[in-house]
Enzyme design. Structure first.
Site, PDB file in Angstrom:
ATOM      1  N   TYR A   1      52.714  57.125  26.320  1.00 12.05           N
ATOM      2  CA  TYR A   1      51.553  56.714  27.127  1.00 12.05           C
ATOM      3  C   TYR A   1      50.718  55.619  26.426  1.00 12.05           C
ATOM      4  O   TYR A   1      50.373  54.599  27.029  1.00 12.05           O
ATOM      5  CB  TYR A   1      50.712  57.965  27.383  1.00 12.05           C
ATOM      6  CG  TYR A   1      49.427  57.760  28.136  1.00 12.05           C
ATOM      7  CD1 TYR A   1      49.427  57.350  29.464  1.00 12.05           C
ATOM      8  CD2 TYR A   1      48.199  58.016  27.518  1.00 12.05           C
ATOM      9  CE1 TYR A   1      48.231  57.195  30.159  1.00 12.05           C
ATOM     10  CE2 TYR A   1      47.007  57.869  28.206  1.00 12.05           C
ATOM     11  CZ  TYR A   1      47.025  57.449  29.522  1.00 12.05           C
ATOM     12  OH  TYR A   1      45.846  57.290  30.205  1.00 12.05           O
TER      13      TYR A   1
ATOM     14  N   ASP B   1      48.305  53.874  46.874  1.00 18.18           N
ATOM     15  CA  ASP B   1      48.707  54.969  45.977  1.00 18.18           C
ATOM     16  C   ASP B   1      50.087  55.465  46.419  1.00 18.18           C
ATOM     17  O   ASP B   1      50.404  55.435  47.612  1.00 18.18           O
ATOM     18  CB  ASP B   1      47.685  56.112  46.038  1.00 18.18           C
ATOM     19  CG  ASP B   1      47.764  57.008  44.809  1.00 18.18           C
ATOM     20  OD1 ASP B   1      46.837  56.949  43.970  1.00 18.18           O
ATOM     21  OD2 ASP B   1      48.757  57.758  44.667  1.00 18.18           O
TER      22      ASP B   1
ATOM     23  N   ASP C   1      54.589  52.531  46.604  1.00 21.67           N
ATOM     24  CA  ASP C   1      55.018  52.723  45.221  1.00 21.67           C
ATOM     25  C   ASP C   1      54.869  51.383  44.497  1.00 21.67           C
ATOM     26  O   ASP C   1      55.689  50.469  44.683  1.00 21.67           O
ATOM     27  CB  ASP C   1      56.473  53.208  45.173  1.00 21.67           C
ATOM     28  CG  ASP C   1      56.912  53.495  43.745  1.00 21.67           C
ATOM     29  OD1 ASP C   1      56.216  53.065  42.795  1.00 21.67           O
ATOM     30  OD2 ASP C   1      57.955  54.153  43.573  1.00 21.67           O
TER      31      ASP C   1
ATOM     32  N   CYS D   1      43.903  56.356  23.962  1.00 20.70           N
ATOM     33  CA  CYS D   1      45.203  56.666  23.348  1.00 20.70           C
ATOM     34  C   CYS D   1      45.865  55.436  22.732  1.00 20.70           C
ATOM     35  O   CYS D   1      46.920  55.538  22.129  1.00 20.70           O
ATOM     36  CB  CYS D   1      46.146  57.324  24.356  1.00 20.70           C
ATOM     37  SG  CYS D   1      45.635  58.976  24.816  1.00 20.70           S
TER      38      CYS D   1
ATOM     39  N   ASN E   1      38.190  60.257  27.643  1.00 22.39           N
ATOM     40  CA  ASN E   1      38.206  61.350  28.642  1.00 22.39           C
ATOM     41  C   ASN E   1      37.106  61.273  29.703  1.00 22.39           C
ATOM     42  O   ASN E   1      35.924  61.350  29.383  1.00 22.39           O
ATOM     43  CB  ASN E   1      38.011  62.690  27.942  1.00 22.39           C
ATOM     44  CG  ASN E   1      39.190  63.049  27.112  1.00 22.39           C
ATOM     45  OD1 ASN E   1      40.276  63.273  27.632  1.00 22.39           O
ATOM     46  ND2 ASN E   1      39.005  63.073  25.801  1.00 22.39           N
TER      47      ASN E   1
ATOM     48  N   LYS F   1      50.163  51.525  27.430  1.00 22.26           N
ATOM     49  CA  LYS F   1      48.833  50.972  27.704  1.00 22.26           C
ATOM     50  C   LYS F   1      48.555  49.777  26.784  1.00 22.26           C
ATOM     51  O   LYS F   1      47.970  48.778  27.213  1.00 22.26           O
ATOM     52  CB  LYS F   1      47.758  52.041  27.507  1.00 22.26           C
ATOM     53  CG  LYS F   1      47.787  53.150  28.553  1.00 22.26           C
ATOM     54  CD  LYS F   1      47.281  52.655  29.904  1.00 22.26           C
ATOM     55  CE  LYS F   1      47.041  53.788  30.882  1.00 22.26           C
ATOM     56  NZ  LYS F   1      46.646  53.327  32.210  1.00 22.26           N
TER      57      LYS F   1
ATOM     58  N   GLN G   1      39.355  70.853  17.117  1.00 23.37           N
ATOM     59  CA  GLN G   1      39.642  69.439  17.387  1.00 23.37           C
ATOM     60  C   GLN G   1      38.504  68.869  18.242  1.00 23.37           C
ATOM     61  O   GLN G   1      37.925  69.588  19.049  1.00 23.37           O
ATOM     62  CB  GLN G   1      41.016  69.261  18.069  1.00 23.37           C
ATOM     63  CG  GLN G   1      41.179  69.801  19.465  1.00 23.37           C
ATOM     64  CD  GLN G   1      41.591  71.266  19.519  1.00 23.37           C
ATOM     65  OE1 GLN G   1      41.217  72.062  18.679  1.00 23.37           O
ATOM     66  NE2 GLN G   1      42.362  71.631  20.542  1.00 23.37           N
TER      67      GLN G   1
ATOM     68  N   ARG H   1      38.431  62.502  18.010  1.00 20.51           N
ATOM     69  CA  ARG H   1      38.333  61.207  18.701  1.00 20.51           C
ATOM     70  C   ARG H   1      37.018  61.108  19.468  1.00 20.51           C
ATOM     71  O   ARG H   1      36.652  62.007  20.215  1.00 20.51           O
ATOM     72  CB  ARG H   1      39.482  61.069  19.690  1.00 20.51           C
ATOM     73  CG  ARG H   1      39.355  59.855  20.590  1.00 20.51           C
ATOM     74  CD  ARG H   1      40.462  59.804  21.617  1.00 20.51           C
ATOM     75  NE  ARG H   1      41.745  59.500  21.023  1.00 20.51           N
ATOM     76  CZ  ARG H   1      42.918  59.717  21.620  1.00 20.51           C
ATOM     77  NH1 ARG H   1      42.960  60.256  22.829  1.00 20.51           N
ATOM     78  NH2 ARG H   1      44.048  59.397  21.031  1.00 20.51           N
TER      79      ARG H   1
HETATM   80  P1  NAD Z   1      44.964  60.021  38.391  1.00 24.25           P
HETATM   81  O1  NAD Z   1      46.292  60.567  37.998  1.00 24.25           O
HETATM   82  O2  NAD Z   1      44.034  60.932  39.113  1.00 24.25           O
HETATM   83  O3  NAD Z   1      45.127  58.690  39.239  1.00 24.25           O
HETATM   84  C1  NAD Z   1      46.205  57.810  39.070  1.00 24.25           C
HETATM   85  C2  NAD Z   1      46.786  57.547  40.445  1.00 24.25           C
HETATM   86  O4  NAD Z   1      47.877  56.621  40.292  1.00 24.25           O
HETATM   87  C3  NAD Z   1      47.370  58.807  41.096  1.00 24.25           C
HETATM   88  O5  NAD Z   1      46.751  59.063  42.335  1.00 24.25           O
HETATM   89  C4  NAD Z   1      48.836  58.484  41.253  1.00 24.25           C
HETATM   90  O6  NAD Z   1      49.418  59.013  42.450  1.00 24.25           O
HETATM   91  C5  NAD Z   1      48.821  56.970  41.266  1.00 24.25           C
HETATM   92  N1  NAD Z   1      50.145  56.415  40.949  1.00 24.25           N
HETATM   93  C6  NAD Z   1      51.020  56.856  40.013  1.00 24.25           C
HETATM   94  N2  NAD Z   1      52.149  56.142  40.092  1.00 24.25           N
HETATM   95  C7  NAD Z   1      51.982  55.242  41.103  1.00 24.25           C
HETATM   96  C8  NAD Z   1      52.829  54.265  41.673  1.00 24.25           C
HETATM   97  N3  NAD Z   1      54.078  54.073  41.245  1.00 24.25           N
HETATM   98  N4  NAD Z   1      52.335  53.526  42.695  1.00 24.25           N
HETATM   99  C9  NAD Z   1      51.077  53.736  43.180  1.00 24.25           C
HETATM  100  N5  NAD Z   1      50.256  54.673  42.674  1.00 24.25           N
HETATM  101  C10 NAD Z   1      50.706  55.412  41.640  1.00 24.25           C
HETATM  102  O7  NAD Z   1      44.286  59.490  37.036  1.00 24.25           O
HETATM  103  P2  NAD Z   1      42.791  59.045  36.763  1.00 24.25           P
HETATM  104  O8  NAD Z   1      42.206  60.081  35.888  1.00 24.25           O
HETATM  105  O9  NAD Z   1      42.126  58.660  38.002  1.00 24.25           O
HETATM  106  O10 NAD Z   1      43.060  57.750  35.863  1.00 24.25           O
HETATM  107  C11 NAD Z   1      43.057  56.446  36.410  1.00 24.25           C
HETATM  108  C12 NAD Z   1      43.425  55.460  35.305  1.00 24.25           C
HETATM  109  O11 NAD Z   1      42.534  55.595  34.197  1.00 24.25           O
HETATM  110  C13 NAD Z   1      44.836  55.633  34.769  1.00 24.25           C
HETATM  111  O12 NAD Z   1      45.400  54.378  34.502  1.00 24.25           O
HETATM  112  C14 NAD Z   1      44.616  56.363  33.456  1.00 24.25           C
HETATM  113  O13 NAD Z   1      45.621  56.097  32.520  1.00 24.25           O
HETATM  114  C15 NAD Z   1      43.270  55.799  33.013  1.00 24.25           C
HETATM  115  N6  NAD Z   1      42.575  56.736  32.127  1.00 24.25           N
HETATM  116  C16 NAD Z   1      42.032  57.883  32.626  1.00 24.25           C
HETATM  117  C17 NAD Z   1      41.400  58.754  31.771  1.00 24.25           C
HETATM  118  C18 NAD Z   1      40.785  60.046  32.263  1.00 24.25           C
HETATM  119  O14 NAD Z   1      40.222  60.793  31.451  1.00 24.25           O
HETATM  120  N7  NAD Z   1      40.853  60.362  33.540  1.00 24.25           N
HETATM  121  C19 NAD Z   1      41.304  58.472  30.397  1.00 24.25           C
HETATM  122  C20 NAD Z   1      41.897  57.299  29.925  1.00 24.25           C
HETATM  123  C21 NAD Z   1      42.508  56.424  30.800  1.00 24.25           C
END
Ligand code: NAD
Length: 321
Positions: A146, A31, A51, A117, A175, A150, A217, A283
């Site tokens: 976003y 992370d 990163d 999304c 969600n 995706k 909504q 949704r």
């Molecule tokens: P989150 O933000 O808690 O976790 C994402 C993690 O990715 C974070 O800890 C962030 O620091 C890390 N990150 C960001 N940029 C980075 C980089 N350059 N290198 C390494 N790490 C990096 O989000 P989440 O809720 O745990 O979601 C996880 C995944 O699920 C994401 O891809 C998100 O788009 C997808 N998602 C989540 C939800 C939801 O409701 N939580 C819904 C739809 C999709």
């Protein structure tokens, strides 16, 4: 089995890491955030601060790995994604480099965390819309920024599977909420934000709550344990292709507030902020495909999930009052 959880310092990733450690897997977590800032830190895993927009970082994370979960993404709730479209799109670098590094490292299977999304905006114009089916994606009209990232990344996964033999699996999360997630700071999503506002009202004695939009909504909300179990099933599925992973219990934001107030034992005055970022009007998830293929459906209803989430956020907040 050695598993990489990219973005494992985040909400869903932290829970997945715990689940796989309990299953006896060897887990690597990567992370971009400093390890101290992760939602969960599991000492039994190898924890890397990297990163993953950089190819070299992805190559480092993939050494000796059999399976990759890509959950790393710069994202948040509607307030964040509507105001940070370029940042959201830059996550394309993470998936691109992680796919490339996975092929080089001869990873067997790759899971991509996609989202509701990606679905067409015009299928989500009314609060009472039927649940979205996997085929409701094309012709493409996803969420700006976003959602486009995706959708592009989903396609990239598909082509890496076809052209390079990397088996890819895609979950379209709707969600997800639960304990040990983001609940303040601007990236939180509706369930956590509403829990926080209700707790604030309760602890401060201010008996009102601000709600984004008119509250009519609709969305559906999946508890984290269902999401973790579903992600494991999708990763292990014999077939690829994108699958919905969400709840099909359609609720309005007003009903979500009702559920949180019921746990808190309060009734608040509602102030509606009509100029707030809102996203689509209605949704929910159609789960026919995942039910028929994998026998998955959510086990935890909104009331039970909100109760656990509320209690956890309450513990985080009460010290500040
Ligand atoms: P989150 O933000 O808690 O976790 C994402 C993690 O990715 C974070 O800890 C962030 O620091 C890390 N990150 C960001 N940029 C980075 C980089 N350059 N290198 C390494 N790490 C990096 O989000 P989440 O809720 O745990 O979601 C996880 C995944 O699920 C994401 O891809 C998100 O788009 C997808 N998602 C989540 C939800 C939801 O409701 N939580 C819904 C739809 C999709």
């Amino acid at each position: 089995m050695k598993i990489l959880v990219a973005g494992g310092g985040g909400f869903i990733g932290g829970h997945l890491v715990k689940y796989y450690l309990e299953q006896g897997a060897e887990v690597v977590v990567a992370d971009v955030k400093a390890v101290d800032a992760w939602h969960q830190r599991h000492e039994a895993a190898e924890n890397l601060c990297l990163d993953l927009r950089d190819l070299a970082a992805c190559q480092r994370a993939c050494v000796g790995v059999d399976r990759v979960f890509n959950l790393a993404c710069d994202m948040g709730g509607m307030g964040f994604i509507e105001g940070n479209k370029a940042l959201c799109m830059l996550s394309v670098l993470i998936n691109t480099h992680l796919l490339k590094a996975s092929v080089e490292a001869k990873v067997q299977r790759y899971f991509f965390a996609s989202t509701a999304c990606v679905y067409r905006a015009d299928k989500q114009a009314e609060p009472g819309n039927p649940g979205l089916k996997e085929t409701d994606v094309y012709p493409a009209m996803p969420e700006d920024g976003y959602g486009w990232e995706k959708l592009f990344s989903e396609r990239m996964c598909r082509h890496f599977d076809e052209d390079f033999g990397l088996e890819t699996r895609i979950a379209r999360f709707h969600n997800v909420y639960g304990p040990q997630g983001t609940w303040d700071g601007g990236r939180e999503k509706a369930p956590a934000a509403i829990c926080r506002k209700v707790i604030h009202a309760k602890l401060s004695g201010e008996h009102e709550i601000e709600i984004w939009g008119d509250g009519e909504q609709t969305r559906s909300f999946m508890f984290i344990e269902d999401g973790v179990f579903g992600s494991d099933l999708i990763m292990n599925a014999s077939e690829g292709g994108a699958l919905n992973l969400g709840s099909d219990q359609l609720v309005s934001i007003n009903q979500l507030v009702d559920a949180v107030e019921a746990v808190a034992g309060v009734r608040l005055e509602r102030r509606y902020r009509l100029d707030a970022p809102l996203g689509v009007r209605g949704r929910s998830s159609d789960n026919s495909l995942i039910e028929s293929r994998l026998g998955w459906s959510p086990a935890i209803d909104l009331e039970a999930g909100i109760e656990k989430t509320y209690r956890w956020i309450y513990q985080q907040m009460k010290a500040g009052y």
